[in-house]
Every structure is written in structure tokens, then in C-alpha cells.
Design an enzyme around this catalytic site. Structure first.
Site, short mmCIF file in Angstrom:
data_model
loop_
_atom_site.label_atom_id
_atom_site.label_comp_id
_atom_site.label_asym_id
_atom_site.label_seq_id
_atom_site.Cartn_x
_atom_site.Cartn_y
_atom_site.Cartn_z
CB ILE A 251 -0.31 1.01 2.27
CG1 ILE A 251 0.09 -0.42 1.98
CG2 ILE A 251 -1.77 1.24 1.93
CD1 ILE A 251 -0.53 -1.42 2.94
CB CYS B 275 -6.56 2.10 -5.59
SG CYS B 275 -7.46 1.66 -4.10
NE ARG C 115 -7.53 -4.82 4.40
CZ ARG C 115 -6.91 -5.95 4.17
NH1 ARG C 115 -7.52 -7.11 4.41
NH2 ARG C 115 -5.69 -5.97 3.72
#
Lengths: 796, 665
Positions: free
Chosen positions: B377, B438, B480
Site C-alpha cells: 500500500i 497477500c 479497511r
């Protein structure tokens, strides 16, 4: 017959296990007798026809001589020869690799070289496919017209070497790779043919494709002698600009007010000048003969306000002589007199890339699409965007479009006459003037209008098609080779992408047109100018001096495609101009009236280095001459000004309602200039979107368009039945709808209509070598190594 | 004349609320104006036509056409629906304040604020801050310039520099939707009074300031309850589940097995709940392998989970191994199982240090492990930041492609699509079941699984099917959102923020480009989803997991985005849609076919005119067809009437004069 069948069967068995056999053969150090037998059998199977015809390396030999040597028994292996086509040499048991994968698989067949093409005829029975609708009648998918050959490489193992012509004595490579100008790539293996045959075919192909030859040897001449084309039919369609009437008509259409010159109809003034052309009224007869037509402003198009666009070949400035200078000033005055005593000059040689730049850039660009294998393709995928930038091709397109917008701005906004010039006056002048006309005049966005535009600006306008494409491979013309016409088509494509509904012709049309340049059959692309064409066609005529050889032009589309295929040339998105709008043009007029005053002192511009040096300053003051140009090489202060002015012009245009039958401007920002996917990616298997691509969208539109037309017909029919009692038997208008809809069962791909329904395994192309380059280059710090979830504080 | 002014004003508010009058004007030019004029013409006859009717009527074509400016107009449309009969408001348009949504209230208003527009320049007008939006209106221009954005879009407000010589202070707003806004206004003479920007800072970050997010106040009632769009049981039933190999378990009913998973899970029949718990112990965050999708014919499945807790010592779990074996056995077509680890192998290995890792092929026989090399991310966040630099506010003309390449954004898109393609290929062509994970299985795993499902199953390419897909793979499986987006949170540097969902939508958009007739929804649908990802108007993207959503009683207290979208599906429909739901789509994941989503990332730039004339033309043709059909039918009727009458005149005539004409449907 039975014997033959057996051999075919055996051959199929061998083909079936070919990958096995070939690895087995290659792997062995010594080829034992058994293997030799197999190989021999294989090669004898292919050349079942017997000895090959003697290849001719002398291109000046007459066709008859070759014909006489030809053996009738070979005929079954030939492609369907065209009228006037003769086979030079051939070799059997040539393996054509199927490009799709690295497994070295392929099909065996006969490789031939004729006076028209290099042709591969597969030994396998041609499977009758559905996708034959868009078949080119002149050459098939395994044929390469000789002038379409771009480069030939000889390969052995993993090396490949560019073949540059010259007699390759006694040596030939085991693998021959041919890159075509329409971006196809062929790979042939000659290692299974008889040595003699292989040598001959290789040398034959190299000779006929790469060696210098005379124009007379181009296929068009022997083709035209053996075919006849009804000329009357052609006349009706496209305005050819080969008569006074055509020019007068076009000037009337645009309400121009200039003088049609017919003094050159027999090329008495200059063979380099067009047969007919138009100059400003004030150009005198004696002006016409000076400097072989250089400096003579040739009318291109008149704006409805009265101002017009002219182009000219610039006269090289000779310092000791002041005569060209005064001549030029005189011509400029003549242009200015055309409307409101205003003129802008634009020297394209200063501001746009040279023809050599264009060639260099395109040569880099095309390499991205001439892909030999998938690995190479996916390797290059990572750097695709920066490669695009580096080759500069898209930037050249942008510059041409921008220049055209600048000229449009002068015509449309300021109503000044514009004179564009360059050395020769028939390359970038053609690009820019045609683009200006496409943007301003909706007539040129129709199919026939566009063809007329090409006739006017390019063919009659004297673009040196022969030198620019160098079909003849003359050593002294290598320098002059350049894809200028393709550059123009690229620009048109950009416009068409951005404003689809404004164009009557389709993307496919443009792609086919760009291919046709390399088919040496059409007179359109074979000559350097009118005079050249005239002299050659007359000289080649078999009959009297009176009637020149009658060759088809490229606009005779039926030479290449049948009617159904031609339906794909029209754009289903095109909206015809509503009839009541015909008065629109006039209603614009009053807007310009307020500008009928002479240019004021506000037109003064700081002296700049330009074509007209300080001597011309007085003239400039009188005429309000301005230069549009900016200097590309020395980015002077005015360069951002020009581009920002263009930007403002674009933005002002953007705020007005978009009229597809009015002025069109292209957006020039980075993401708006794109790669012509259909032309460049159509042959690359890995990027075909199966079941997708623009055709998925267009077929839906054409489908409903067809329905609307059908309803309209019904309506008409009913109308007829109601008013009178006879049924209006109107001919069924054909639409692209029918063509595409008919094949909706076939899965179309993004390369439609060029590659269709090949029995591709329905398997996605998985990119190889994904990541190597990605993160090696400067990924800041340790981001890549971090955990997905920031720190302990974020564990919510 | 007056009427005209009102009308143009009105269009400003309803079309765009945007950005820039130029762009706006353009969009009107392109489609709107004509339609609007028609609408105006209509309403001039019947003045009582309520505004909302007209707005929905007039606004339609813009959606299909322009992607850039309509986006925010969605923030207005709900309001219109809320007060359909508010005729008096026509006059209020000329005022400098926005029309308010239900429960929306003005917090502060300031006159003489300067908005420094990167395209037009400085504009002086009135700035209003409500508990939902920021609204700026400049009346000096004709038509008035309006900037209207939900506060949720703001990620950062900062004062730029000190007071200038003219006593003006300048504020910069960084937005989550790829733009930055800059305002300036006079320093408050009364130092006690708070500047409007201080108010803004408070309202824009309600979570940080102990306020309520507006979604919890917005009480609009829609015809449909959007929270009912997704019913896990129904979706599994659609897939033919449960069946002889797979069962639906209630073990996570109270989120005890895994608090980030949904309550309804599909697991192999042979594995009892007790064993699931032991498997959960071996998987990060207890996110056990569960079924996401099953192939209707081959029974090959897409399974998602988190990484196994292998650690440095190479720990093994018999239960986990048996579990995966069972998953493989459930598919009789193949004796293999593919495990797709979304991470680059280096990162996967590095995870061993923290107790995680990946399945070793020794321990999991018949399983093949493939790394998909998709980055984490943080890399993605950085990439988007660079992209914003390249595209906003202006695009550098030269080196555009090199600049684009340097952001790596499309490269990431390509890798994600390529990963999903490999998964879909294995399931479809290889008839093999696949396991996707992942690290935690809520970012890249969600991207891959849902994209593969879009490729494999035509249902997910419909408007409702796509909603189900988002509800299922993203919301219920615990992507999330709260952390990744940071709703109402002022901590803009939070390392948990990342454009993971944006990337997914981008990938879907890339697919719609390649298959223009395969998706029921249009580009505007995707943009609307992204706009409301940030807007905090709807409850859909609130919270991090199903458990939290249940706890916060989101379905009760907030409105779902799907309620709004499904109340006017025609806005979001792709007219070219051909329902070939049985087709598997394999997109081409070459850079040659990937392009930057101009309609989203560069929509603020007025020069980047959206180029979607096809839809417009198609709609015109549809209208033409309908009109012609009508006329044909009329004529037909007339003809039959005549022939009937004529035949009655010539009674007994055996011939039928007219053959019935087939009409198109």
C-alpha cells in the site's frame, strides 16, 4: 492420384510431429541416414512439381522471356496471378513460422517471387474461413507486394543481420525475416528446401525487393497493359483536379476570387508545376514563368470571409542577387491583395521537423511494432511510454496539428491571408494545408471530399510520392525517403479520434489508405508530380501518343475490395448535416464585417529573424505582414506566446457549442495525442482483445443504424402505398451494419477487420518478464519493504 | 431575459457545482444545452413543472458524455429528490449560499474570499461551510462560478505562508480526488473571531474533532433500501451453493473466528467447524481460506485468505495442509491447486521475520505457488502522489508519456490486472482451483479476487451485480475503508491510507475500455462510486469490517450509496451493453492497451474534454428508432384501415393488398 494422397498423408504425419523431429534433428551431432531420409523425403514432397523455373536477376528482362520458361506443371502451387503478373523464382518446402509463439512451429509451403509480390503458398489446404470478407483482391495475407517490403534480415541461430542488397553470392541464411511497410512480419526458414532453390529464392527476393530498378519495372505498368478500367465511373466520384473545371469548381465552392492558370496544361511553364493551378489575381503572366514556379503562391482554399490559404516553394536566398527578394515581395503583395491587404507568412522549414527528422523518428517508432517474438514484445512493454516519448513521432504529429491550428486561427479569427512556404513546397505544406482544410471545411470530412482533398493537395499539388517512398530503391534517393503522407494520415486519425461523428470515413479507411501507398498498382502514389506522371504514362502507352496508359487510381476501391468490404470504410457515427442548416454559412458572415478596416498599428510586431529581413520592413508596415512562426531550434521569447495563443483560441472554441459540421480543432494536450492502435497493433497477436475493441461498440451502433434505416425504408414504402398505389422499390442501401452484424456470431477482436476469426486458442496472453525493470529504478527509500500496516499505532 | 439568467444559474448548480464555468459551459454545449433548451421550452408552456423533474430530465445526457464535471452533481441530485416540490428555491439560486440537504446546516459564511483557480485565475466570491460541504460562489461571472465539494474530500487544510502585504492569508486544501484548491481572504481584524478556515478545519475532520460524520445525519429516504442489495445467502445460492462439496458455516456468526470476516462463510463440507478454528490459528488475523466464487461448470473455485504463519522456522500446520487438500479435492477436474501470493517474493520472504510467510511446496503437495509481484500500500500511495503531480493542475505537453511512466501508476495497474488475469485463466482454462492471498488478505487479495470474478462472471458486470461484488469482496471481507481513506480524520500522513480501492476501480475502467459493450454500467457509475467513497454522504464505505458496521448500526443510521444509484439506474447505464454474461473476458494487459483514466484523474482540467460521442450518437439513434417505429406503426394502422375499408367496399376480394410489415422490437 492415390500415390499423391499417400504422400499428403505422410506429410501431414510429419508435420504433426514436426516440433519433435526438428528438435531431434537439431539436437543430434551427426545426422544419420535415417534422418537424412526424412529430410529428403520432406523436401521432395514439397517440390513435387519438379525443377524450378530459372530465376531472373535482371529486372529489365521482358515478361515474355520468363513466361516462356515457365513450366505449366507448377501452376497448382501458384497464387492466383494477377493480369500481367509473372513468377520470377520459387522454392518449395519453405517453412513459414507462425509468429504467435516461440515454439518455432510453422507451415510448409512454396515461396515465390513475382514481379508484383513475394508470396507464400501453404501446402495445407486453405481452410475456408468466415473472415474472408475483408479480403484484398490484389494480395492475400501471405503476400507481400514488392514495394511493401521494408527490410529483410538474414538469420541464423539467434543472430540476425540486415540484408542491404548487393549480390549475396553463394550464401544464403537459413532464416529470412521480412519486415513489411504495413508492419507485418514474416519469418521463413529455408533450411528444408533444396540448396539451389533456397539460394535462388533468397537472392531473387533480395534482388527484386532491395535493388535499384527502373520505374518501368513497377508492377503497375505490366498490370495496366493487361487490364482495362472504365474511366467514366471514376470521374463521377472523386474530384481529380486534373482539369480547369475541377479547379474552377472548387474555387467557386469556397467563393474564392483568384485566377485559374491553364497555361501549363502541356507543362510548358514548368514540368514541376501542376498542370492546372490557381494563383492570386494580381499575378501576371510573366510572373508565372520566373524561377520555375518557385515563389509562386498557389491557392489552396478560401475562407468564407474572403481570405485564403496559399502555399509556395520558397526561393533560396542568394545574397548577391536582389531579384528574388523583389519578386517575393511582389508575390506577397499579390497575396495580400486577395483580401483586406493582409497576409501572414509561415516558413514551415523553420518551424516543423524536416523530412529527414520525420523519417528518423518514424523508423524508431515503427520498431515498437515489428515484433519477432512474444518475449521481445513483453520486454519492451515496460518501457513503452518512455519509448514513445523518445522516438518523438507523436510529438511531430502534435507539431503539425498545432501549426495547422495556428493557420486556422489566422484565417478564422483574424481573417488574414496566409502563405505557407517551405523548400519544395510539397511536403509539410501539403500536410498543413490539408489539415487546415479538414478543420475548416466539413466537405473534406466526407469520404469523397477527403479523396478530392488528397488529389488536390497531394497528387496535383506535386507531393513527390515516388521519391518519398523510394519504391525504386535508388541509392541517390535514399535521402529523400520520408513518410510524409503517412504523417498526414496520422494527423487525420488524431482528429478523427477526437471528433468521431464529424468524419464520414472510418479508421479502417485510413489504415487501408496508408497500406495502399505500398501497393505499386495505383497511379496515385507512383509519381513525383503531374508532369512526371503525364510523361511516363504517355511513354508507356502501347497505343498512340494520344491516349496515355490507363491505370487505376487508389480511389478505385473496387480494385482492392468488393462492395461489402468497402462498407467498412464508412463511419457509423457520422451524422449527416441537417438540411435546414445550409444557410449557416451565410449567417456567420456579418460577424466579420467589423473587421473590414485595414490593420492598424497594433499589428506592429518587434522585428524578428525571418524570411523577410529588415528590407521588407516597409512592406510589412504597409501590408501588416506578420509571421506566425516561432523558431523551434532557438526557443525565443515568442514561442510560448504562440502556443498560449493557440491554447486560448482552442479554449475559446471549446466554450462554443460543438458543431460537427463547423470548425473542428484538435486537443493537443499530452493524453489526447495517441497511438493509432488499429494500424500499428493489428498484426500483433498478444494485444488482440478478443470480443472487445472499438468494433464491439461500433457494431452496436451500426446495428441500430441499420434498424433506423430499415424503418425509414418502411416508412417510405408506406408513404408510397398511401399516396400512390405502387410500391417504392428502393434499392437496399448497404450499410456497414449489415457487414458487421452478419458476423456477430464470429468473435471479433480489436484487430478487426484485418485479422479475423483465426482459430486462436482462446487463451489470454500472460505477460512475461513482469517486474524486472519496475522497482530497480529509484523507488524511494524502503517503501517497498514496509509492511502493509503502518506502525503499531495503526492496529485498530 | 430574467428567465434566462435564472436558467443558466440553475444549470450551474445542477449540472456541476463545479469547478469551472468554462468546463461547465462546455459540457452544456456538448449535450446539455440542447436538451436543456428543450426542457426549458417544455416548461415555459407549463410553468408548474417542478424543478427536480427538469433537472433529472436535463441532466441525463451529460452523464454519458462528460465524466469530468458531473461527478459532484450527484451530491445535488439526492437533495433534489429530497425536496421535489420546493418550487420557491428557484429564486434562492441567485443567492450565494448552497441548497442544503436534509439535516445540513450552515456553519460559517465569509464574503470576499478569493479562490485562486489554476485555470481561470483569481475569483472573488462568497464561501460557505456547512457540516457537509464547502461551497464557493462567484457572482461576478456570467454564469456564476460555483465550486461545491463535500468536506469528506478534503484531506488536508493548511495555511500557506504568512499574511501578505495586502493583509490576506492564504489557505491550501489538498483533496483526495486529485486536486488542490487555494483560497485567500482578509485576515480577521477581530482576532477573537475564528477564520472560516478554522471552522473548515473543524468541520472537515469530524472524527478528529469529536463531531459526527454527516452520513449519520443525512436522513434522505429513497424508494429502495440500498442495504438490502447484498444478501450473502442469496449470492451464494446464485452460485449454486451450498452443494455436495461446499457448505455455508455459521461459525463466524458473532465474529469470533475472525473479526474481520463476514458472518457467512463458505467452506469445504468435510471440514468441521472445530478444525476451522485450528486453521484460523495458522492464518494471519484468523482469515482462513474460504470460497469466493465457484465455476458453474468445472467447479473450480476462487479461494481467498491471508498468509500462513510460517515464520522463520518454517512452521507447519497439518490442519491447514489438509484443509487446502480438501479444497483441491472438491474440484474433480484438476489434481492441482494454484496458490497466488500477490506479493513480490522478496516481500513474502521478508514476512517470515514477522511470523508470516508463504506456503512451501514441500508442505503443500500438488500445490503450486506463484508470486504476482504486486507492491504494498505504501508504494501505491507514493505512486498516486506522483501521478497527481503530473496531472494537476496542468499537464506538461512535452514528455507527457515519460512523466506518466515515472509515476509507475499504470505499471501497478498492469500488474494487478495481470495477476487477476492469471487467476481467471487458471480457473477458466485450467479448470483448477486457486487460492489467493497477500499478507492480511484485505487489500491486494480483494483486488485480485474481485477482478478475477469480474472477468469470469458476467453477473458482476451488471449494475447490481457489481454492487454485490463490492459488498461481498470488499466490504464484508474487511477491506479497511476507514483506515485506507481516513474518513473525517485529519491525520493525512497516516501510513494506513492508500488508494487500493481506487486502483481496483481503475482496473475495472480499463476493462470497460477494452470491452465497451460488456458492462451494464458506464464510466459515470464508476466515478460516482469513487466520489462517494470520499464524500461521507452515504454509509456504504464507513468502518473497516462487517462487525464494525453491525456494531455502529450503519444500515439503520445511514443511507446506502446503492439506494441513491438504484433510484435512477438509467443515469448509470451503458447504452451499448450487450448481455453476454456467459462470456469470460480476458483483457489485454499490455501497456499498449492501458491508458490513464483521463475522465477521472484529469477531469478538473477544462481542456481535457471528455470524448464519448458514441454514447450520445447511440442515444440519438435510439430516439430516432423509437420515433420511426411509432410512425411506421401509425402508418401501418392507417394502411390496414384503408385496406380494410377498401376490401369491404370490394367485398369478397380474395387478395390481401398489404402484407403486414414486421416491426423491430
Amino acid at each position: 492420384m492415390r500415390m499423391f494422397d499417400g504422400r499428403v498423408l505422410l506429410k501431414q504425419v510429419i508435420l504433426l510431429f514436426w516440433p519433435l523431429i526438428s528438435t531431434w534433428v537439431q539436437g543430434a551431432e551427426k545426422i544419420d541416414s535415417c534422418q537424412l531420409q526424412v529430410l529428403e523425403m520432406l523436401s521432395s514432397l514439397g517440390s513435387a512439381g519438379g525443377k524450378s523455373a530459372k530465376p531472373s536477376f535482371v529486372s529489365y528482362v521482358t515478361p515474355e522471356e520468363i513466361k516462356s520458361e515457365k513450366e505449366p506443371s507448377r501452376k497448382e502451387k501458384h497464387p492466383d496471378l494477377l493480369p500481367g503478373e509473372v513468377v520470377f523464382c520459387s522454392a518449395s518446402t519453405v517453412l513459414k513460422y507462425t509468429q504467435d509463439d516461440l515454439s518455432q512451429r510453422g507451415v510448409f509451403g512454396v515461396l515465390l517471387c513475382t514481379n508484383f509480390r513475394v508470396s507464400f503458398v501453404s501446402d495445407e489446404e486453405p481452410t475456408e474461413e468466415m473472415g474472408q470478407l475483408f479480403k484484398n483482391k490484389l494480395y492475400g495475407e501471405n503476400d507481400i507486394p514488392l514495394s511493401c517490403v521494408d527490410n529483410i534480415y538474414g538469420g541464423s541461430e539467434d543472430k540476425r543481420k540486415l540484408i542491404t542488397g548487393g549480390l549475396v553470392k553463394n550464401k544464403y541464411p537459413s532464416k529470412m525475416i521480412i519486415h513489411c511497410k504495413d508492419l507485418r512480419v514474416f519469418q521463413f526458414s529455408l533450411s528444408f528446401s533444396k540448396e539451389e532453390d533456397a539460394k535462388k529464392i533468397f537472392q531473387g527476393i533480395v534482388h527484386h525487393c532491395l535493388e535499384p530498378k527502373s520505374l518501368r519495372c513497377l508492377f503497375a505498368f505490366s498490370y495496366c497493359e493487361n487490364t482495362s478500367y472504365p474511366e467514366a465511373q471514376r470521374k463521377k466520384q472523386t474530384v481529380m483536379f486534373d482539369s480547369v473545371e475541377d479547379w474552377t469548381q472548387d474555387m467557386k465552392r469556397t467563393k474564392g476570387n483568384c485566377r485559374v492558370v491553364s497555361e501549363n496544361s502541356n507543362f510548358e511553364l514548368s514540368p514541376k508545376l501542376p498542370q492546372y493551378f490557381i494563383v492570386p489575381k494580381n499575378v501576371s503572366d510573366e510572373d508565372l514563368t520566373k524561377y520555375q514556379g518557385k515563389g509562386l503562391p498557389m491557392w489552396c482554399w478560401s475562407h468564407h470571409s474572403g481570405c485564403a490559404l496559399f502555399k509556395t516553394a520558397s526561393i533560396p536566398l542568394v545574397q548577391e542577387d536582389n531579384v528574388p527578394q523583389t519578386y517575393m515581395e511582389k508575390m506577397l503583395t499579390a497575396v495580400a491583395h486577395n483580401h483586406l491587404y493582409s497576409v501572414k507568412t509561415e516558413d514551415l522549414s523553420d518551424t516543423l521537423p524536416t523530412v529527414q527528422d520525420i523519417l528518423l523518428s518514424y523508423n524508431k517508432f515503427k520498431q515498437f511494432f515489428l515484433i519477432d517474438n512474444t518475449t521481445e514484445f513483453w520486454m519492451s512493454d515496460m518501457k513503452w511510454f518512455s519509448s514513445l516519448d523518445n522516438c518523438g513521432w507523436l510529438d511531430i504529429i502534435r507539431q503539425c496539428l498545432q501549426k495547422a491550428v495556428e493557420v486556422v486561427e489566422s484565417l478564422e479569427k483574424e481573417n488574414t491571408n496566409v502563405l505557407i512556404m517551405e523548400e519544395g513546397g510539397s511536403d509539410l505544406c501539403c500536410v498543413v494545408s490539408s489539415l487546415v482544410q479538414l478543420m475548416l471545411d466539413p466537405y473534406y470530412r466526407t469520404l469523397l471530399g477527403f479523396q478530392s482533398l488528397v488529389q488536390k493537395e497531394w497528387v496535383a499539388g506535386g507531393h513527390a510520392f515516388l521519391d518519398r517512398s523510394n519504391h525504386l530503391h535508388l541509392k541517390d534517393k535514399v535521402e529523400s525517403q520520408s513518410p510524409v503522407f503517412l504523417l498526414f494520415l496520422e494527423c487525420v486519425w488524431q482528429l478523427q479520434q477526437q471528433h468521431g461523428p464529424a468524419f464520414q470515413f472510418s479508421e479502417t479507411y485510413l489504415t487501408v489508405l496508408s497500406d495502399s501507398v505500398h501497393v505499386p498498382v495505383f497511379t496515385t502514389f507512383l509519381f513525383n508530380n503531374d508532369g512526371h506522371r503525364d510523361s511516363l504514362l504517355r511513354a508507356e502507352s502501347p497505343h498512340t501518343q494520344r491516349s496515355p496508359l490507363n491505370c487505376p487510381t487508389v480511389w478505385d476501391w473496387s480494385v482492392q475490395f468488393d462492395c461489402k468490404a468497402q462498407d467498412l470504410f464508412t463511419n457509423p457515427l457520422y451524422t449527416e448535416k441537417p438540411k435546414q442548416d445550409t444557410s449557416v454559412r451565410k449567417s456567420y458572415r456579418p460577424r466579420h464585417l467589423r473587421q473590414l478596416s485595414l490593420p492598424s498599428s497594433a499589428f506592429k510586431t518587434p522585428p524578428k529573424k525571418g524570411f523577410f529581413k529588415d528590407e521588407a520592413d516597409n512592406l510589412k508596415k504597409i501590408l501588416g505582414v506578420k509571421r506566425l512562426s516561432r523558431w523551434m531550434l532557438s526557443p525565443s521569447s515568442d514561442s510560448p506566446q504562440t502556443s498560449s495563443s493557440v491554447r486560448e483560441f482552442y479554449e475559446a472554441w471549446q466554450t462554443k457549442p460543438l458543431d460537427y459540421h463547423g470548425l473542428l480543432l484538435p486537443c493537443l494536450d499530452g493524453p489526447s495525442i495517441r497511438v493509432w492502435m488499429q494500424r500499428y497493433l493489428r498484426w500483433i497477436h498478444d494485444v488482440q482483445i478478443l470480443g472487445g475493441g472499438p468494433v464491439a461498440m461500433l457494431s452496436k451502433v451500426s446495428e441500430i443504424l441499420g434498424e433506423v434505416q430499415e424503418l425509414q425504408r418502411q416508412l417510405d414504402r408506406h408513404g408510397c402505398t398511401l399516396t400512390s398505389n405502387h410500391k417504392g422499390a428502393r434499392p437496399r442501401a448497404k450499410t456497414a451494419a449489415a457487414v458487421i452484424a452478419a458476423r456477430s456470431s464470429v468473435r471479433l477482436s480489436s484487430s478487426f477487420p484485418f485479422v479475423t476469426s483465426r482459430n486462436w486458442a482462446f487463451k489470454p496472453a500472460i505477460p512475461t518478464s513482469l517486474l524486472q525493470s519496475l522497482m530497480v529504478t529509484g523507488m524511494p527509500g524502503n517503501l517497498a519493504d514496509r509492511e502493509d500496516d503502518g506502525g503499531p499505532e495503526s492496529l485498530v | 431575459m430574467r428567465r434566462n439568467i435564472l436558467d443558466s444559474e440553475y444549470t450551474v448548480c445542477h449540472y456541476t457545482t463545479v469547478i469551472q464555468w468554462k468546463m461547465l459551459k462546455y459540457s452544456l454545449n456538448l449535450t446539455g444545452i440542447r436538451v436543456t433548451k428543450v426542457a426549458m421550452g417544455d416548461s415555459s408552456k407549463s410553468t408548474s413543472t417542478s424543478r427536480s423533474d427538469r433537472s433529472t430530465h436535463a441532466a441525463k445526457p451529460t452523464f454519458a458524455m462528460s465524466s469530468d464535471n458531473v461527478s459532484i452533481s450527484t451530491d445535488f441530485s439526492p437533495e433534489l429528490r429530497g425536496r421535489p416540490k420546493a418550487v420557491a428555491k428557484v429564486l434562492r439560486d441567485s443567492k450565494e449560499e448552497p441548497q442544503l440537504l436534509p439535516k445540513e446546516s450552515v456553519q460559517d459564511m465569509a464574503k470576499d474570499v478569493t479562490y485562486i483557480c489554476p485555470y481561470i485565475g483569481a475569483l472573488r466570491g462568497t464561501l460557505t461551510v456547512t457540516n457537509y460541504r464547502l461551497f464557493f460562489k462567484c457572482m461576478d461571472r456570467e454564469p456564476a462560478f460555483v465550486l461545491d465539494l463535500p468536506l469528506g474530500v478534503v484531506s488536508r487544510v493548511e495555511k500557506i505562508g504568512g499574511a501578505s502585504s495586502r493583509g490576506e492569508v492564504s489557505y491550501g486544501l489538498a483533496c483526495k480526488d486529485i486536486r488542490n484548491l487555494r483560497f485567500a481572504h482578509k485576515q480577521m481584524e477581530d482576532s477573537l473571531r475564528k477564520s472560516i478556515f478554522e471552522i473548515l478545519m473543524k468541520c472537515a475532520f469530524p472524527v478528529s474533532n469529536g463531531l459526527t460524520i454527516f452520513a449519520f445525519e443525512y436522513g434522505q429516504v429513497y424508494p429502495e433500501n440500498g442495504w438490502k442489495v447484498y444478501d450473502a445467502q442469496a449470492e451464494y445460492k446464485r452460485q449454486g451453493l451450498p452443494n455436495e462439496s461446499w457448505r455455508i458455516t455459521k461459525v463466524n456468526d458473532h465474529y469470533e473466528l475472525c473479526d474481520t470476516y463476514p458472518s457467512t462463510l463458505v467452506v469445504p463440507v468435510n471440514i468441521p467447524d472445530e478444525e476451522l478454528k485450528r486453521v484460523a490459528a495458522f492464518r494471519a488475523k484468523g482469515r482462513i481460506p474460504v470460497l469466493s466464487w465457484i465455476h458453474p461448470e468445472s467447479q473450480a473455485t476462487v479461494i481467498r485468505c491471508s498468509q500462513p504463519m510460517v515464520g522463520v522456522n518454517g512452521k507447519r500446520s497439518k490442519d491447514d495442509e489438509k484443509y487446502l487438500q480438501t479444497i483441491m479435492d472438491a474440484n474433480a477436474q484438476s489434481h492441482k491447486l494454484f496458490i497466488f501470493d500477490a506479493r513480490p517474493s522478496v516481500n513474502a520472504a521478508a514476512n517470515k521475520m514477522k511470523g508470516g510467510g508463504y506456503e512451501s511446496e514441500d508442505a503443500y503437495q500438488n500445490a503450486e505457488l506463484v508470486f504476482l509481484d504486486i507492491h504494498n500500500i505504501h508504494v501505491m500511495r507514493e505512486s498516486l502522489r506522483k501521478l497527481k503531480e503530473v496531472v494537476y493542475p496542468n499537464i506538461e505537453e512535452s514528455h507527457w508519456f515519460s512523466n506518466l511512466e515515472s509515476t509507475h501508476w499504470l505499471e501497478h495497474i498492469k500488474l494487478i490486472l495481470a495477476g487477476a488475469l492469471r487467476i481467471a485463466d487458471k480457473v477458466e482454462s485450467g479448470k483448477t482451483s486457486v487460492v489467493v492471498h497477500c499478507s492480511d488478505g484485505w487489500d491486494r487479495t480483494a483486488q485480485l479476487a474481485s477482478l478475477a470474478m469480474v472477468m469470469l462472471d458476467g453477473h458482476y458486470r451488471t449494475i447490481r451485480g457489481f454492487q454485490v461484488l463490492l459488498e461481498k469482496e470488499w466490504l464484508s471481507f474487511g477491506h479497511r475503508f476507514q483506515l485506507r481513506i481516513g474518513h473525517g480524520d485529519k491525520n493525512h500522513t497516516d501510513a494506513d491510507r492508500s488508494p487500493v480501492f481506487l486502483q481496483f476501480i481503475d482496473c475495472v475502467w480499463q476493462m470497460t475500455r477494452q470491452f465497451p459493450a460488456a458492462f451494464e454500467f458506464n464510466e459515470y457509475f464508476l466515478i460516482t462510486i469513487l466520489d462517494h467513497l470520499y464524500s461521507c454522504l452515504f454509509g456504504t464505505f464507513m468502518c473497516n469490517s462487517e462487525q464494525q458496521r453491525v456494531k455502529e448500526e450503519l444500515p439503520k443510521k445511514t443511507v446506502s450509496l446503492w439506494a441513491y444509484i438504484n433510484s435512477q439506474p438509467e443515469e448509470f447505464t451503458n447504452p451499448l451493453y450487450v448481455n453476454y454474461s456467459n462470456h469470460v473476458l480476458f483483457p489485454v494487459v499490455s501497456m499498449r492497451h492501458l491508458e490513464l483514466w483521463v475522465g477521472y484523474y484529469i477531469r478538473w482540467n477544462p481542456r481535457m474534454r471528455p470524448q464519448e460521442p458514441v454514447h450520445q450518437r447511440y442515444k440519438e439513434l435510439l430516439a430516432k428508432r423509437a420515433e420511426l417505429q411509432k410512425r411506421v406503426e401509425e402508418l401501418q394502422r392507417e394502411v390496414t384501415n384503408r385496406s380494410a375499408s377498401s376490401s369491404s367496399e370490394r367485398a369478397g376480394s380474395p387478395t390481401r393488398s398489404i402484407t403486414p410489415v414486421q416491426t423491430f422490437v
